[in-house]
Design a protein around this motif. Structure first.
Motif, PDB file in Angstrom:
ATOM      1  N   UNK A  46       0.835  -1.259   0.012  1.00 45.66           N
ATOM      2  CA  UNK A  46       0.113   0.138  -0.058  1.00 45.66           C
ATOM      3  C   UNK A  46       0.933   1.058   0.041  1.00 45.66           C
ATOM      4  N   UNK A  47       0.381   2.266  -0.338  1.00 42.73           N
ATOM      5  CA  UNK A  47       1.018   3.592  -0.684  1.00 42.73           C
ATOM      6  C   UNK A  47       0.340   4.811   0.396  1.00 42.73           C
ATOM      7  N   UNK A 316       3.559  -7.893  -6.992  1.00 41.39           N
ATOM      8  CA  UNK A 316       2.289  -7.176  -6.442  1.00 41.39           C
ATOM      9  C   UNK A 316       1.181  -7.039  -7.331  1.00 41.39           C
ATOM     10  N   UNK A 317      -0.237  -7.046  -7.170  1.00 43.27           N
ATOM     11  CA  UNK A 317      -0.987  -7.082  -8.078  1.00 43.27           C
ATOM     12  C   UNK A 317      -0.900  -8.003  -9.463  1.00 43.27           C
ATOM     13  N   UNK A 318      -0.571  -9.003  -9.209  1.00 42.67           N
ATOM     14  CA  UNK A 318      -0.067  -9.811 -10.295  1.00 42.67           C
ATOM     15  C   UNK A 318      -1.177 -10.086 -11.364  1.00 42.67           C
ATOM     16  N   UNK A 319      -0.832  -9.659 -12.526  1.00 41.54           N
ATOM     17  CA  UNK A 319      -1.888  -9.437 -13.641  1.00 41.54           C
ATOM     18  C   UNK A 319      -1.542 -10.371 -14.740  1.00 41.54           C
ATOM     19  N   UNK A 371      -3.111  -1.750  -2.165  1.00 42.24           N
ATOM     20  CA  UNK A 371      -2.663  -0.979  -3.430  1.00 42.24           C
ATOM     21  C   UNK A 371      -3.123   0.427  -2.960  1.00 42.24           C
ATOM     22  N   UNK A 372      -3.869   1.019  -1.963  1.00 38.12           N
ATOM     23  CA  UNK A 372      -4.260   2.130  -1.900  1.00 38.12           C
ATOM     24  C   UNK A 372      -3.374   3.218  -1.272  1.00 38.12           C
ATOM     25  N   UNK A 378     -11.255   3.369   4.022  1.00 36.14           N
ATOM     26  CA  UNK A 378     -11.239   2.915   2.525  1.00 36.14           C
ATOM     27  C   UNK A 378     -10.255   1.795   2.338  1.00 36.14           C
ATOM     28  N   UNK A 379      -9.263   2.116   2.838  1.00 36.03           N
ATOM     29  CA  UNK A 379      -8.118   0.935   2.826  1.00 36.03           C
ATOM     30  C   UNK A 379      -8.476  -0.238   3.461  1.00 36.03           C
ATOM     31  N   UNK A 380      -8.986  -0.419   4.791  1.00 34.65           N
ATOM     32  CA  UNK A 380      -9.537  -1.342   5.426  1.00 34.65           C
ATOM     33  C   UNK A 380     -10.665  -2.105   4.480  1.00 34.65           C
TER      34      UNK A 380
END
Length: 420
Positions: A46-47, A316-319, A371-372, A378-380
């Motif tokens: 996350x960010x 991360x966020x494997x696409x 990844x927020x 909102x992150x939760x």
């Protein structure tokens, strides 16, 4: 005989139908049941330092721990500052593993990650300080196509030498024993923003940390792929030296990401076992052999045993497609591979590819992330959402899923398999 075969087929079909019904019931329960936060939910990527005012919300979040990424020059110090305030220490690790229902939270909420994102890698000069070219010559080499627009180059920050970046990252890794390296990686799709804002009434949000896109127009220029690879490999080598996990970004570059990782562990591959050898081992107490292998793997990931590649890697966020997972999970790969998924990236549009990938990832190698860009409710919500989605796809109850995901995150960050 025909009657017996028919009865066996009916029994088998009934069993399969019952199994499917049980899976459906688990999925329905995962979608509607109250979320058991007390078991511990862990955000693998996350960010929140992108929105500094939101950082005051971290202490009140339901998520037990956040793995917070640095990406560029403006946020390295921010990640460190909040690691000082809320960073995980040896005293708080047992609380992270706990499934207590007391409602009490540990002091440690943050695992810091220090790294340089591919979107900003053009700002780094690969070479010695005394060899740095002019600003214009540097960017003409680091950007593709080579820009002839002097005004565009003039608007970019002065480049800094790679050695400075690595020294800074090493300093932070030494200061925070549980810190990891991230976010690093490769991106073929990203275009470097210009200085001017898009023409839609957008005004810069003063709460945002400088250096991101912030509503600016995109230029036709991208960071040269070879340049990105050089920056990524240098950070992978540092992670190997310090024996820290890494969080890797990969967009429209899945093949090149693997090739770049493979370059760092070339010559260190694990020996593949033939079918004949596997059968021989099975006949002489395979459990004992596997125990010895596991102990060797854990020993190899301890500090003080530097290598040119990281001990643990998360895509991360494997696409990528599910088939691509095979190359990362091949027995010869010496790094322990993890794959995290997020609602924002993996389920923002079509989700068929993500569903197939989640199904294919081994249960002990999957992670959840938001990844927020801002901490808080909102992150939760995003983390809860993706955990529910993973549980639904895997056929886990929420309790099963959270326990497995907690165990995986602890293994990823701390380098040891923990009992669930």
């Amino acid at each position: 005989m025909l009657l017996l075969a028919f009865l066996n087929t009916v029994t088998s079909n009934q069993h399969s139908a019952a199994t499917l019904r049980m899976g459906d019931q688990k999925q329905e329960a995962s979608e509607t049941k109250h979320f058991p936060w007390h078991l511990g939910a862990f955000d693998a990527h996350c960010h929140p330092t992108d929105t500094v005012p939101s950082l005051d919300s971290i202490a009140g979040m339901k998520t037990r721990a956040l793995t917070i990424m640095a990406t560029r020059g403006q946020d390295q110090r921010l990640v460190a500052d909040f690691a000082d305030k809320l960073g995980i220490t040896e005293d708080t690790v047992p609380a992270l593993e706990s499934t207590s229902t007391s409602g009490e939270k540990s002091r440690g909420y943050i695992v810091p990650a220090f790294g340089w994102h591919p979107w900003f890698s053009h700002q780094i000069f690969v070479g010695a300080k005394d060899e740095m070219p002019s600003k214009f010559n540097h960017y003409r080499m680091a950007i593709s196509p080579s820009p002839e627009d002097d005004d565009f180059i003039a608007s970019l920050p002065d480049p800094r030498p790679l050695s400075d970046l690595l020294d800074q990252t090493r300093h932070y890794l030494e200061r925070y024993p549980h810190a990891i390296v991230g976010e690093i990686g490769l991106d073929r799709a990203f275009r470097i923003p210009r200085n001017e804002m898009v023409d839609n009434g957008y005004e810069r949000d003063p709460a945002l940390t400088p250096g991101g896109r912030e509503g600016r127009r995109l230029s036709p220029y991208r960071v040269d792929m070879r340049h990105q690879q050089n920056i990524m490999k240098a950070q992978l080598n540092l992670a190997g030296e310090m024996q820290r996990a890494v969080s890797v970004h990969g967009v429209a570059a899945h093949g090149v990401v693997f090739e770049t990782l493979e370059e760092t562990w070339r010559g260190h591959e694990r020996r593949s076992i033939s079918k004949r050898e596997r059968k021989r081992r099975e006949s002489i107490d395979v459990a004992h052999q596997e125990k010895k292998k596991s102990e060797a793997d854990e020993q190899s990931s301890k500090p003080g045993d530097p290598k040119p590649f990281p001990p643990r890697i998360c895509l991360h966020s494997y696409s990528g497609p599910a088939d691509t997972l095979r190359q990362y999970l091949h027995p010869s790969v010496p790094a322990i591979m993890f794959f995290s998924f997020s609602r924002l990236v993996n389920f923002s549009s079509t989700s068929n590819k993500a569903v197939a990938a989640i199904q294919a990832v081994p249960d002990d190698k999957i992670l959840a992330e938001s990844d927020m860009h801002a901490a808080g409710e909102k992150m939760d919500d995003l983390l809860e959402d993706i955990v529910r989605k993973i549980c639904q796809i895997k056929g886990w109850t929420l309790e099963e899923g959270l326990k497995q995901l907690r165990s995986n995150w602890l293994h990823y960050v701390f380098g040891q398999t923990r009992e669930r």
